[in-house]
Each structure stands twice: as C-alpha cells, then as structure tokens.
Design a protein around this motif. Structure first.
Motif, short mmCIF file in Angstrom:
data_model
loop_
_atom_site.label_atom_id
_atom_site.label_comp_id
_atom_site.label_asym_id
_atom_site.label_seq_id
_atom_site.Cartn_x
_atom_site.Cartn_y
_atom_site.Cartn_z
N ARG A 289 98.89 20.35 43.10
CA ARG A 289 98.22 19.56 42.06
C ARG A 289 99.22 18.69 41.30
NH1 ARG A 289 94.27 23.21 38.52
NH2 ARG A 289 93.66 21.13 37.80
N THR B 101 99.10 9.94 41.74
CA THR B 101 98.08 9.21 40.99
C THR B 101 98.71 8.29 39.95
OG1 THR B 101 96.40 10.93 41.32
CG2 THR B 101 96.10 9.45 39.44
N ASP C 163 99.31 15.56 31.57
CA ASP C 163 98.47 16.27 32.54
C ASP C 163 99.17 17.52 33.07
OD1 ASP C 163 96.50 14.40 32.23
OD2 ASP C 163 96.93 13.31 34.08
N ALA D 224 91.86 5.34 38.36
CA ALA D 224 92.00 6.79 38.43
C ALA D 224 92.42 7.35 37.07
CB ALA D 224 93.02 7.17 39.50
N TYR D 225 93.36 6.67 36.41
CA TYR D 225 93.84 7.12 35.11
C TYR D 225 92.72 7.04 34.07
CZ TYR D 225 96.60 7.39 30.83
OH TYR D 225 97.08 7.76 29.60
N GLU E 297 89.53 7.14 34.49
CA GLU E 297 88.45 8.08 34.76
C GLU E 297 88.93 9.53 34.86
OE1 GLU E 297 85.22 7.28 34.97
OE2 GLU E 297 85.75 5.21 34.42
N ASN E 298 90.25 9.74 34.64
CA ASN E 298 90.83 11.07 34.71
C ASN E 298 90.53 11.72 36.07
OD1 ASN E 298 92.31 13.27 33.74
ND2 ASN E 298 90.49 14.29 32.95
N ARG E 299 90.82 10.96 37.13
CA ARG E 299 90.59 11.45 38.48
C ARG E 299 91.87 11.29 39.28
NH1 ARG E 299 85.85 8.58 41.36
NH2 ARG E 299 86.00 10.43 42.70
N TYR E 300 91.95 12.00 40.41
CA TYR E 300 93.07 11.83 41.31
C TYR E 300 92.89 10.52 42.07
CZ TYR E 300 94.49 16.71 40.64
OH TYR E 300 94.92 17.88 40.11
N ASP F 169 90.95 10.76 45.32
CA ASP F 169 89.50 10.85 45.18
C ASP F 169 88.88 9.47 44.94
OD1 ASP F 169 89.58 13.60 45.51
OD2 ASP F 169 89.71 14.01 43.36
N VAL F 170 89.54 8.66 44.12
CA VAL F 170 89.06 7.29 43.88
C VAL F 170 89.07 6.50 45.19
CG1 VAL F 170 89.59 5.11 42.73
CG2 VAL F 170 89.71 7.25 41.46
N ASP G 240 86.19 7.29 47.48
CA ASP G 240 84.93 6.65 47.08
C ASP G 240 84.91 5.17 47.44
OD1 ASP G 240 83.95 9.00 46.10
OD2 ASP G 240 84.22 8.52 43.97
#
Length: 231
Positions: A62, A69, A104, A205-206, A208-211, A214-215, A218
């Motif tokens: 992680r 990210t 994070d 990604a930043y 939306e607080n996502r990796y 993952d972005v 999509d």
C-alpha cells in the motif's frame, strides 16, 4: 546473508525464483533490524512505471501504491538523488518533504521511513524501503545491515533479469499496463503531452483520494473521462 534468507520460512503462497527470494529477504530484514516492514520496488526514470517486487506485509504494498499515486515518497527520492533517504520522524520534516505521500502514510501508522537506492554504475533499478511504526532512527549497526540487504536485493534483481526468473519480474510490471494505456487515452482526448496526461491522472487520484491504478482502470474501462477543466 544467504544463510539468513535461506533460514527464513517460506510463505504458503511464495512465488518462485527471484521474487520469492526477495520476499524472504524482506521478512528476514524485518527480523534482523528490527523494523515494522520492508519492500523492494522497481522504479523507472519518469516514475510512471515500476511496481513493488516484494514486501514483508500488505502495508508495504500500500505504501508503494501511495508513492506511485503521488509521484513522491522515500523510494522515489532515493532513486532520484541516488543515495539513501533517512526520515526518522515522518510527522516532522517528512510532511514538508512529501506533502502528498506523508499524510497518507502517517494515516496508515507509519512513523519513520528509510530508503536505499538499488543501483550499480549508471544503472538504477529501484529502491529498498524500510518503515517503522514509531519515530525511531536506524542505529549504526542497523544502518550497516540495511546497506547489506540493499546490496543483496540489487544482486538478486540483476540475476533475475536473465533466465527463468525474468518472467517473475515481468509479472511485477504487468499490472501497470493500464496506467500507460490510460495515460495515452488522456493525452489523445485532451490534446496534451504524455507528461501532462500523467499529471492530470495523478491530480484526479489525489483529489478523489484514490490510488492512481484504480483511476487508470476506470479510464480504460470507459467509466471515467477527464475533461479539459479537470485537476
């Protein structure tokens, strides 16, 4: 050092070849220093590829994903400056040094991070990262051991670039393919450079607080389209 790695119990799902040896190296390192966790990451020149080759625990994976990210962190810095990065108090200078990564990582319980570049001559392959769950620096003996572990990790990676073990290293990088594909799609859709396309993916990604991975997934699947006004 080989004896130390060989003595490390094999995990039930240990992968063969170089990757399996690197995973044992990480767990042996955690016991020897001691540390809370360790990981070996592959990094490329523009930080758009790479991946974690081995880790002592899921948290190490992680943390590597956070660096990928944000495009920053101890392993990335160590790779760029070609020397060890020692940050015994992530809550202090670490927050200023890595404003995206550090909060994070701190939220995941990491309090100190140490990274060692895996390089020989002009060739750079990645970094060995060590973390602790308390803000404590590495002692002089622990630092010497960390250097030795980094040298062994480098030797394993160099050996693994040839022969049957190379396939294992290829597998490490395979899951980044979606990021490259998404980067190209954003470049074409928005008429921007590859560098700008990656910056926009990372910015989304930043925000939306996502990796990042993952972005990218999509974008490739058609579930997400970045527009001209996106971050």
């Amino acid at each position: 050092m080989d004896a130390l790695i060989n003595a490390e119990p094999a995990a039930s799902d240990e992968r063969p070849g170089t990757i399996g040896r690197l995973e044992r190296l990480c767990t042996a390192l955690v016991r020897a220093l001691p540390a809370s966790g360790a990981g070996v990451s592959l990094i490329n020149e523009d930080h758009t590829g790479g991946g974690i080759a081995a880790a002592s625990a899921p948290l190490s994976r992680r943390l590597e994903e956070l660096e990928f990210t944000h495009g920053e962190g101890p392993s990335v810095t160590s790779f760029d400056v070609r020397r060890p990065v020692l940050e015994p108090d992530l809550a202090g200078r670490g927050m200023r040094r890595w404003p995206g990564y550090a909060p994070d990582a701190y939220g995941l319980g990491v309090r100190a991070v140490f990274a060692f570049p895996l390089q020989v001559g002009a060739a750079r392959l990645g970094a060995l990262e060590i973390y602790r769950d308390e803000p404590v620096p590495l002692s002089a003996p622990a630092l010497r051991q960390a250097f030795t572990f980094a040298e062994v990790a480098l030797a394993l990676l160099l050996d693994g670039q040839n022969g049957a073990t190379a396939a294992g290293l290829d597998d490490v990088l395979a899951y980044r393919a979606e990021v490259y594909q998404a980067q190209g799609m954003v470049m074409i859709d928005l008429g921007v450079s590859l560098t700008e396309a990656m910056a926009r993916l990372r910015g989304h990604a930043y925000a939306e607080n996502r990796y990042l991975s993952d972005v990218a997934r999509d974008v490739v699947a058609g579930k997400l389209a970045l527009d001209v006004d996106s971050v």
